[in-house]
Write a protein that holds these residues in place. Structure first.
Motif, PDB file in Angstrom:
ATOM      1  N   ARG A  92       0.644  -1.317  -0.168  1.00 28.10           N
ATOM      2  CA  ARG A  92      -0.055  -0.029   0.016  1.00 28.10           C
ATOM      3  C   ARG A  92       0.801   1.321  -0.187  1.00 28.10           C
ATOM      4  O   ARG A  92       0.487   2.266  -0.608  1.00 28.10           O
ATOM      5  N   GLU A  93       2.142   1.111   0.583  1.00 31.17           N
ATOM      6  CA  GLU A  93       2.858   2.590   0.612  1.00 31.17           C
ATOM      7  C   GLU A  93       3.714   2.678  -0.462  1.00 31.17           C
ATOM      8  O   GLU A  93       4.356   3.789  -0.633  1.00 31.17           O
ATOM      9  N   ALA A  94       3.971   1.557  -1.166  1.00 30.39           N
ATOM     10  CA  ALA A  94       5.077   1.641  -2.274  1.00 30.39           C
ATOM     11  C   ALA A  94       4.414   2.406  -3.460  1.00 30.39           C
ATOM     12  O   ALA A  94       3.206   2.397  -3.842  1.00 30.39           O
ATOM     13  N   LEU A  95       5.276   2.921  -4.375  1.00 28.00           N
ATOM     14  CA  LEU A  95       4.844   3.656  -5.444  1.00 28.00           C
ATOM     15  C   LEU A  95       4.871   2.719  -6.757  1.00 28.00           C
ATOM     16  O   LEU A  95       5.797   1.700  -6.917  1.00 28.00           O
ATOM     17  N   PRO A  96       3.813   2.627  -7.722  1.00 27.11           N
ATOM     18  CA  PRO A  96       3.927   1.681  -8.740  1.00 27.11           C
ATOM     19  C   PRO A  96       4.980   2.185  -9.670  1.00 27.11           C
ATOM     20  O   PRO A  96       5.532   3.187  -9.861  1.00 27.11           O
ATOM     21  N   ILE A  97       5.494   0.913 -10.471  1.00 30.56           N
ATOM     22  CA  ILE A  97       6.383   1.241 -11.494  1.00 30.56           C
ATOM     23  C   ILE A  97       5.559   0.824 -12.823  1.00 30.56           C
ATOM     24  O   ILE A  97       5.030  -0.195 -12.915  1.00 30.56           O
ATOM     25  N   ARG A  98       6.049   1.820 -14.034  1.00 25.38           N
ATOM     26  CA  ARG A  98       5.348   1.347 -15.283  1.00 25.38           C
ATOM     27  C   ARG A  98       6.194   1.370 -16.203  1.00 25.38           C
ATOM     28  O   ARG A  98       7.437   2.108 -16.048  1.00 25.38           O
ATOM     29  N   LEU A  99       6.121   0.975 -17.443  1.00 25.93           N
ATOM     30  CA  LEU A  99       6.966   1.194 -18.607  1.00 25.93           C
ATOM     31  C   LEU A  99       6.554   2.649 -19.348  1.00 25.93           C
ATOM     32  O   LEU A  99       5.391   2.772 -19.426  1.00 25.93           O
ATOM     33  N   ASP A 100       7.439   3.525 -19.588  1.00 27.66           N
ATOM     34  CA  ASP A 100       7.181   4.526 -20.048  1.00 27.66           C
ATOM     35  C   ASP A 100       6.894   4.563 -21.693  1.00 27.66           C
ATOM     36  O   ASP A 100       7.276   3.433 -22.114  1.00 27.66           O
ATOM     37  N   PRO A 101       6.591   5.494 -22.505  1.00 32.39           N
ATOM     38  CA  PRO A 101       6.463   5.195 -23.794  1.00 32.39           C
ATOM     39  C   PRO A 101       7.764   4.867 -24.494  1.00 32.39           C
ATOM     40  O   PRO A 101       7.620   4.320 -25.701  1.00 32.39           O
ATOM     41  N   ASP A 102       8.894   5.066 -24.148  1.00 30.96           N
ATOM     42  CA  ASP A 102      10.069   4.676 -24.601  1.00 30.96           C
ATOM     43  C   ASP A 102      10.726   3.287 -24.359  1.00 30.96           C
ATOM     44  O   ASP A 102      11.684   2.702 -24.630  1.00 30.96           O
ATOM     45  N   GLY A 103       9.692   2.645 -23.264  1.00 30.88           N
ATOM     46  CA  GLY A 103       9.836   1.140 -23.151  1.00 30.88           C
ATOM     47  C   GLY A 103      10.916   0.997 -21.849  1.00 30.88           C
ATOM     48  O   GLY A 103      11.220  -0.057 -21.381  1.00 30.88           O
ATOM     49  N   ALA A 104      11.028   2.301 -20.925  1.00 30.77           N
ATOM     50  CA  ALA A 104      11.935   2.132 -19.975  1.00 30.77           C
ATOM     51  C   ALA A 104      10.887   2.061 -18.487  1.00 30.77           C
ATOM     52  O   ALA A 104      10.102   2.903 -18.518  1.00 30.77           O
ATOM     53  N   PRO A 105      11.631   1.410 -17.514  1.00 26.19           N
ATOM     54  CA  PRO A 105      10.488   1.355 -16.180  1.00 26.19           C
ATOM     55  C   PRO A 105      10.839   2.968 -15.495  1.00 26.19           C
ATOM     56  O   PRO A 105      11.823   3.410 -15.462  1.00 26.19           O
TER      57      PRO A 105
END
Length: 329
Positions: free
Chosen positions: A243-256
């Protein structure tokens, strides 16, 4: 390709060659396979026991291939029957296990696993046995298996198992951190980040957990925790960190990259300031050493946060919400 029905590479090569020829002398087949005659005869004898080849009535040194649709079909039927029997046995054993586990002894609720090989095997087993979900807390110093070596994780994901993973920030700066995170996100795993996780932890289907004990004279050691109050506590620990952690996702360039919290972060505010000062997206991106698509994506998200549809409205809301300061007249 035919290993699933009990043929090794040499046997498969010999059968394929004989199918192509229809029939052949041992000498010719040996030459085609690049093997001594005696070894080729041994391979043919083993294929004969499988019902795939037979000696020709034309001569003792001549062999013919059995029709693949008939011979291989029979082997496949046998293999299916064997798998069905194994599935029945597994189901019966699982039923017995559940009956025994209904009221387990307190001593059976926790296993101590020692040695690198045993810990690695149990770690893989836990993931491969999961049916619905695997939750994990990951530190920057893996005990025995790095993310690059964790093939069990990939196989579990392929079966549809959901992965929720919280990594500590040190993982990102590790030797293979970006590669591992990118691979996990590409497999649709859910990854979040915090400054530090309290402990390494893996929980499968909320029914089995594994936590490290560190190292002793026998090497790495870990606890495997079965369904119990202790397991419930470990699962609660994971959920609180999640719950306290921040999500990580891929940006449009394919980098996390980390997702921003509910409001704009420092980069968002710098982008807003530059745009409100009259810079274009491209100029702002160059000024901040960011990709153009990154700037555009962040602006789009800010518009969603402000619930506006135009950049003019975004500028007004940015001032009203105190995201940026008004320039004195």
């Amino acid at each position: 390709m035919l290993g699933a029905i009990g043929l090794d590479d040499a046997q498969e090569a010999a059968y394929r060659a004989l199918v192509g020829l229809g029939a052949a002398e041992v000498v010719d087949l040996s030459h085609r396979l690049g093997r001594p005659d005696e070894e080729t005869v041994g391979i043919l004898r083993r294929l004969e026991r499988h019902g795939l080849v037979a000696q020709s009535s034309a001569g003792s040194g001549r062999w013919v291939a059995a029709p693949p649709n008939v011979a291989l079909g029979a082997l496949l039927t046998q293999q299916r029957h064997g798998l069905e029997q194994a599935e029945m046995a597994a189901a019966l054993l699982a039923q017995e296990y559940r009956a025994e586990a209904a009221e387990p002894s307190v001593h059976d609720l926790v296993e101590v696993v020692t040695g690198a090989s045993a810990v690695t095997h149990r770690f893989a087993q836990l993931q491969l046995g999961a049916e619905k979900e695997v939750c994990a807390l990951v530190t920057g110093s893996p005990m025995v298996v790095s993310g690059m070596e964790n093939t069990a994780e990939e196989r579990a994901v392929e079966r549809g198992v959901r992965f929720r993973v919280v990594i500590e920030r040190e993982v990102i700066s590790g030797p293979n951190g970006i590669v591992e995170i990118t691979a996990a996100l590409s497999r649709d795993e859910e990854v979040r980040v915090v400054d530090r996780v309290p402990t390494k932890l893996v929980v499968a289907d909320r029914s089995l957990a594994m936590v490290p004990l560190g190292r002793n004279s026998a090497g790495p050691a870990a606890l495997v925790v079965h369904g119990s109050g202790l397991l419930d506590s470990l699962m609660s620990l994971f959920e609180s960190v999640w719950r306290e952690a921040l999500p990580i996702r891929l940006d449009p360039d394919g980098a996390p990259e980390e997702e921003s919290p509910d409001g704009p972060d420092a980069v968002d505010l710098r982008i807003l300031s530059l745009l409100l000062a009259g810079l274009t997206d491209a100029s702002a991106a160059k000024q901040l050493d960011l990709g153009l698509r990154t700037v555009q994506r962040r602006v789009k998200r800010l518009m969603e946060l402000a619930d506006v549809t135009t950049r003019l409205q975004l500028g007004w809301h940015a001032y009203e919400r105190g995201w940026v300061a008004r320039t004195p007249d």
